[in-house]
Scaffold this active site. Structure first.
Site, mmCIF file in Angstrom:
data_model
loop_
_atom_site.group_PDB
_atom_site.id
_atom_site.type_symbol
_atom_site.label_atom_id
_atom_site.label_comp_id
_atom_site.label_asym_id
_atom_site.label_seq_id
_atom_site.Cartn_x
_atom_site.Cartn_y
_atom_site.Cartn_z
ATOM 1 N N ARG A 58 0.836 -1.212 0.000
ATOM 2 C CA ARG A 58 0.000 0.000 0.000
ATOM 3 C C ARG A 58 0.861 1.250 0.000
ATOM 4 N NH1 ARG A 58 -4.491 -0.123 4.371
ATOM 5 N NH2 ARG A 58 -5.115 1.773 3.226
ATOM 6 N N HIS A 103 -7.467 7.394 11.324
ATOM 7 C CA HIS A 103 -7.064 5.970 11.270
ATOM 8 C C HIS A 103 -5.562 5.792 11.082
ATOM 9 C CE1 HIS A 103 -11.443 4.842 9.986
ATOM 10 N NE2 HIS A 103 -11.356 5.274 11.217
ATOM 11 N N LEU A 162 -20.520 8.071 -4.347
ATOM 12 C CA LEU A 162 -20.851 7.444 -5.638
ATOM 13 C C LEU A 162 -22.031 6.477 -5.485
ATOM 14 C CD1 LEU A 162 -19.788 7.511 -8.511
ATOM 15 C CD2 LEU A 162 -18.191 5.673 -7.913
HETATM 16 N N1 APR Z 1 -16.230 9.613 -5.399
HETATM 17 C C1 APR Z 1 -17.090 9.521 -4.334
HETATM 18 N N2 APR Z 1 -17.373 8.354 -3.693
HETATM 19 C C2 APR Z 1 -16.754 7.250 -4.163
HETATM 20 C C3 APR Z 1 -15.860 7.256 -5.279
HETATM 21 C C4 APR Z 1 -15.611 8.520 -5.896
HETATM 22 N N3 APR Z 1 -14.792 8.634 -6.937
HETATM 23 N N4 APR Z 1 -15.415 5.975 -5.503
HETATM 24 C C5 APR Z 1 -16.004 5.204 -4.539
HETATM 25 N N5 APR Z 1 -16.810 5.971 -3.757
HETATM 26 C C6 APR Z 1 -17.581 5.568 -2.574
HETATM 27 C C7 APR Z 1 -18.127 4.155 -2.621
HETATM 28 O O1 APR Z 1 -19.417 4.182 -3.157
HETATM 29 C C8 APR Z 1 -18.136 3.754 -1.146
HETATM 30 O O2 APR Z 1 -19.393 4.049 -0.552
HETATM 31 O O3 APR Z 1 -16.670 5.596 -1.500
HETATM 32 C C9 APR Z 1 -17.070 4.644 -0.504
HETATM 33 C C10 APR Z 1 -15.824 3.911 -0.030
HETATM 34 O O4 APR Z 1 -16.209 3.071 1.013
HETATM 35 P P1 APR Z 1 -15.151 2.094 1.732
HETATM 36 O O5 APR Z 1 -14.376 1.367 0.738
HETATM 37 O O6 APR Z 1 -15.946 1.325 2.745
HETATM 38 O O7 APR Z 1 -14.141 3.098 2.454
HETATM 39 P P2 APR Z 1 -14.292 3.921 3.818
HETATM 40 O O8 APR Z 1 -15.704 4.336 4.063
HETATM 41 O O9 APR Z 1 -13.269 4.973 3.792
HETATM 42 O O10 APR Z 1 -13.872 2.802 4.896
HETATM 43 C C11 APR Z 1 -13.816 3.190 6.238
HETATM 44 O O11 APR Z 1 -12.928 1.067 6.882
HETATM 45 O O12 APR Z 1 -11.597 -0.566 6.098
HETATM 46 C C12 APR Z 1 -11.669 0.409 7.039
HETATM 47 O O13 APR Z 1 -10.012 1.687 8.152
HETATM 48 C C13 APR Z 1 -10.569 1.439 6.895
HETATM 49 O O14 APR Z 1 -10.718 3.855 6.859
HETATM 50 C C14 APR Z 1 -11.315 2.670 6.402
HETATM 51 C C15 APR Z 1 -12.708 2.467 6.962
#
Ligand code: APR
Length: 245
Positions: A64, A114, A217
């Site tokens: 990463r 985090h 999104l």
């Molecule tokens: N613009 C806006 N939203 C987006 C885009 C984009 N270009 N691409 C993806 N998304 C949205 C997806 O629809 C999804 O709902 O971003 C979100 C990402 O969600 P996750 O992958 O669950 O990430 P996150 O919410 O940051 O996870 C939270 O979980 O795994 C742990 O510690 C880790 O900080 C992380 C925490």
């Protein structure tokens, strides 16, 4: 589409997640081709996983690090820098992202809830976390210069608590907004609302009478708790969403 008004009375708290870095080429966690699709979360992002197989954990975070070092901030990151410049101390950015792209874009008032990929700390002694961009070779588990025990990535893993000072900083910001008689606005972008305490900030802000926005999104697990919801890519939506007054 509603406009987000950022005027001299506005206090803006922003929360970002992996979606904000997606357009820079950093994988998200959940959903299609998310990191957790191919990895056992417990094995690479928990204290137990680190105890069982520390070199596997270092392999995961070294990969990463390599990935995050090779990409650049996108217009979504840059829009937040412009908002901060406009609002000054009436702006705070709480991020769940550990890729460091907000700071690289120029954001200053940032809470890395985090942790940070490019920091390492000792798994045992009180040595403070230190800057470390090393991509450790497979099978390597680095050791602490101070006590000789294993080093670990400075990341908040599942089952671990956030830094109390970070949570305090976010709560203090909302309190200052409320006591200043200003208009508290909370905007979450690029997050699935699956992980707490980050996913619960919207409820705290609503309780304090603040305005709430979600830019995402896909529908998030806590979408219904936001007053304003904008569906789209943060790199396309954020640059045009706000009216700076
Ligand atoms: N613009 C806006 N939203 C987006 C885009 C984009 N270009 N691409 C993806 N998304 C949205 C997806 O629809 C999804 O709902 O971003 C979100 C990402 O969600 P996750 O992958 O669950 O990430 P996150 O919410 O940051 O996870 C939270 O979980 O795994 C742990 O510690 C880790 O900080 C992380 C925490």
């Amino acid at each position: 589409m509603d406009s987000l008004i950022l005027d001299s009375n506005t206090w803006l708290l922003v929360l970002t997640g992996a979606g904000v870095s997606a357009e820079s080429g950093v994988p998200t966690f959940r959903g299609m081709s998310g990191l957790w699709e191919d990895q056992h979360v417990e094995a690479v992002a928990s204290p137990e996983g680190f105890r069982k197989d520390p070199s596997r954990v270092w392999r995961f975070y070294s990969e990463r690090r390599k990935g995050a070092a090779a990409v650049h901030p996108n217009p979504g990151h840059e829009a937040l820098v412009a908002w901060e410049r406009h609002l000054g101390d009436r702006f705070l950015l709480a991020t769940q992202n550990v890729d460091g792209l907000h700071t690289r874009a120029g954001s200053q008032r940032v809470v890395e809830m985090h942790g940070n990929l490019f920091k390492t700390r000792c798994s045992r002694c009180e040595r403070p976390p230190f800057d470390d961009a090393t991509v450790y070779p497979t099978g390597t588990v680095p050791e602490c210069d101070a006590c000789g025990m294993r080093l670990r990535p400075h990341i908040v893993w599942f089952g671990e608590y956030l830094e109390p000072a970070d949570i305090q900083r976010i709560e203090d910001f909302s309190l200052r907004a409320a006591t200043s008689g200003g208009r508290l606005v909370f905007l979450a972008a690029g997050t699935s609302g699956a992980v707490y305490p980050a996913a619960g900030i919207v409820d705290q802000v609503r309780k304090a009478g603040g305005e709430t926005w979600l830019v995402n999104l896909d529908p998030a697990e806590n979408s219904s708790r936001f007053e304003h919801r904008v569906v789209g890519k943060s790199g396309e939506v954020l640059p045009t969403l706000a009216k700076l007054a």
